[in-house]
Design an enzyme around this catalytic site. Structure first.
Site, mmCIF file in Angstrom:
data_model
loop_
_atom_site.group_PDB
_atom_site.id
_atom_site.type_symbol
_atom_site.label_atom_id
_atom_site.label_comp_id
_atom_site.label_asym_id
_atom_site.label_seq_id
_atom_site.Cartn_x
_atom_site.Cartn_y
_atom_site.Cartn_z
ATOM 1 N N SER A 146 51.717 59.129 57.582
ATOM 2 C CA SER A 146 51.953 58.470 56.295
ATOM 3 C C SER A 146 50.964 59.015 55.270
ATOM 4 C CB SER A 146 51.749 56.966 56.439
ATOM 5 O OG SER A 146 51.671 56.355 55.172
ATOM 6 N N TYR A 159 46.869 49.853 59.388
ATOM 7 C CA TYR A 159 47.960 50.834 59.357
ATOM 8 C C TYR A 159 47.446 52.226 58.954
ATOM 9 C CZ TYR A 159 52.340 53.086 57.924
ATOM 10 O OH TYR A 159 53.390 53.966 57.769
HETATM 11 N N1 LIG Z 1 59.372 53.458 54.951
HETATM 12 C C1 LIG Z 1 58.390 54.119 54.408
HETATM 13 O O1 LIG Z 1 58.251 54.125 53.180
HETATM 14 C C2 LIG Z 1 57.414 54.875 55.263
HETATM 15 C C3 LIG Z 1 56.413 55.615 54.622
HETATM 16 C C4 LIG Z 1 55.503 56.328 55.385
HETATM 17 C C5 LIG Z 1 55.624 56.338 56.768
HETATM 18 N N2 LIG Z 1 56.602 55.612 57.373
HETATM 19 C C6 LIG Z 1 56.679 55.663 58.829
HETATM 20 O O2 LIG Z 1 58.011 56.002 59.201
HETATM 21 C C7 LIG Z 1 58.274 55.503 60.519
HETATM 22 C C8 LIG Z 1 59.596 54.776 60.535
HETATM 23 O O3 LIG Z 1 59.488 53.614 59.751
HETATM 24 P P1 LIG Z 1 60.703 52.982 58.954
HETATM 25 O O4 LIG Z 1 60.265 52.880 57.553
HETATM 26 O O5 LIG Z 1 61.956 53.674 59.302
HETATM 27 O O6 LIG Z 1 60.657 51.483 59.492
HETATM 28 P P2 LIG Z 1 61.539 50.711 60.568
HETATM 29 O O7 LIG Z 1 60.921 49.356 60.663
HETATM 30 O O8 LIG Z 1 62.980 50.821 60.254
HETATM 31 O O9 LIG Z 1 61.266 51.549 61.906
HETATM 32 C C9 LIG Z 1 60.258 51.268 62.814
HETATM 33 C C10 LIG Z 1 60.900 51.009 64.167
HETATM 34 O O10 LIG Z 1 59.865 50.833 65.149
HETATM 35 C C11 LIG Z 1 60.314 49.802 66.024
HETATM 36 N N3 LIG Z 1 59.190 49.175 66.724
HETATM 37 C C12 LIG Z 1 58.246 48.364 66.202
HETATM 38 N N4 LIG Z 1 57.432 47.919 67.165
HETATM 39 C C13 LIG Z 1 57.872 48.465 68.344
HETATM 40 C C14 LIG Z 1 57.431 48.388 69.696
HETATM 41 N N5 LIG Z 1 56.361 47.664 70.028
HETATM 42 N N6 LIG Z 1 58.117 49.079 70.627
HETATM 43 C C15 LIG Z 1 59.203 49.820 70.284
HETATM 44 N N7 LIG Z 1 59.660 49.944 69.017
HETATM 45 C C16 LIG Z 1 58.997 49.262 68.057
HETATM 46 C C17 LIG Z 1 61.014 48.808 65.121
HETATM 47 O O11 LIG Z 1 61.855 47.931 65.840
HETATM 48 C C18 LIG Z 1 61.748 49.725 64.161
HETATM 49 O O12 LIG Z 1 63.066 49.995 64.594
HETATM 50 C C19 LIG Z 1 57.071 54.642 60.892
HETATM 51 O O13 LIG Z 1 56.186 55.381 61.737
HETATM 52 C C20 LIG Z 1 56.414 54.360 59.562
HETATM 53 O O14 LIG Z 1 55.044 54.091 59.687
HETATM 54 C C21 LIG Z 1 57.500 54.879 56.653
#
Ligand SMILES: NC(=O)c1ccc[n+]([C@@H]2O[C@H](COP(=O)([O-])OP(=O)(O)OC[C@H]3O[C@@H](n4cnc5c(N)ncnc54)[C@H](O)[C@@H]3O)[C@@H](O)[C@H]2O)c1
Length: 264
Positions: A146, A159
């Site tokens: 991130s 985070y």
């Molecule tokens: N959305 C953003 O703006 C953004 C920005 C920077 C980084 N990210 C990163 O992108 C990645 C995907 O995030 P996203 O935005 O698609 O969110 P999201 O919540 O849709 O995806 C995260 C997934 O991880 C799963 N998860 C959580 N805890 C878990 C566990 N203990 N065991 C198994 N699965 C688990 C959740 O059920 C979810 O499906 C993450 O690593 C997040 O940190 C997202």
């Protein structure tokens, strides 16, 4: 169970956190590119929908429902892929967790839960897949980090610290696996309007005493040099590029897909 297919052409992938958001989109795009795609998540309902969408592409898929933070879970997921398809060529460590919590109100629970998934489980998955890829003398790992990993965000420190951990693990794993031709890179997405991002920003607005949510979100969007939030699909395209198309000389790299938010 005997391995179904061990041909070089088949790319066997495991995508974590694939019940929605970026993980689901990466899994579908890999499937469209001809990969066999195993998906894992704690959210069984969302994962079932992902599996349905992957199946529509005609690709082979495998669903692994469970908490990735449990001891042995990352290793078991990798083993399942290897037993099913005879090896693993691609690992996308996408599962992530984060919670808004002012630094001076930090709780043990939030920190341990965040680090257990974003750091420890990710490292164990890199290790488990890395061992198989070492023996295969091929494979690619992409870790989702991130822009926050390099920012001072006092309401989101567990985070951001965990994502700094992702950067560190990516570099170490890349060096550990380089002698075997296995590539390890990371990708930092900008703000994508996923479930996780939306609930985080609602909590962030509340922590900052802001009742005007839409104005708060608009201010944050204006801070992005390209002036808009990222589409999930375009970020997934970059992940898939790292998995399938990036040159063989690219490893230990961190790719920014943040619209200019992360410029370092
Ligand atoms: N959305 C953003 O703006 C953004 C920005 C920077 C980084 N990210 C990163 O992108 C990645 C995907 O995030 P996203 O935005 O698609 O969110 P999201 O919540 O849709 O995806 C995260 C997934 O991880 C799963 N998860 C959580 N805890 C878990 C566990 N203990 N065991 C198994 N699965 C688990 C959740 O059920 C979810 O499906 C993450 O690593 C997040 O940190 C997202």
């Amino acid at each position: 169970m005997p391995a179904e297919n061990q041909t070089d052409a088949l790319r066997r992938a495991l995508v974590t956190g694939a019940a929605g958001g970026l993980g689901r989109e990466v899994a579908i795009q890999l499937a469209r590119r001809g990969c066999a795609v195993a998906v894992t998540d704690i959210n069984g309902e969302g994962l079932a929908e992902t599996v349905r969408l992957i199946s529509e592409t005609g690709a082979r898929t495998e669903s692994i429902v469970g908490d990735f933070t449990l001891e042995g879970a990352p290793e078991a997921a990798v083993t399942k892929v290897v037993e099913r398809w005879g090896g693993i060529d691609i690992l996308v460590n996408n599962a992530g967790y984060g919670v808004i919590e002012p630094f001076l109100d930090a709780t043990f629970r939030a920190w341990t839960r965040t680090l257990a998934l974003n750091v420890t489980a990710l490292a164990m998955a890199c290790k488990a897949a890395g061992r198989i890829m070492r023996d295969q003398r091929s494979g690619r790992i992409v870790n989702i980090t991130s822009p926050g990993s390099r920012m001072a965000l006092p309401d989101y420190t567990a985070y951001t610290a965990s994502k700094a951990g992702v950067d560190s693990i990516t570099r170490a794993a890349a060096v550990a696996l380089a002698p075997y031709g296995v590539l390890v890179n990371s990708l930092a997405p900008g703000m994508m309007d996923t479930e996780m991002q939306r609930s985080t920003e609602v909590d962030l607005a509340r922590a900052n005493g802001r009742n005007d949510l839409q104005a708060f979100l608009d201010e944050r969007t204006r801070r992005i040099p390209l002036g808009r939030r990222a589409e999930i699909a375009e970020v997934a395209e970059a992940v898939v590029w790292l998995c399938l198309d990036a040159p063989d000389y690219m490893t230990a790299e961190r790719l920014n897909m943040s619209g200019g938010l992360d410029k370092d």
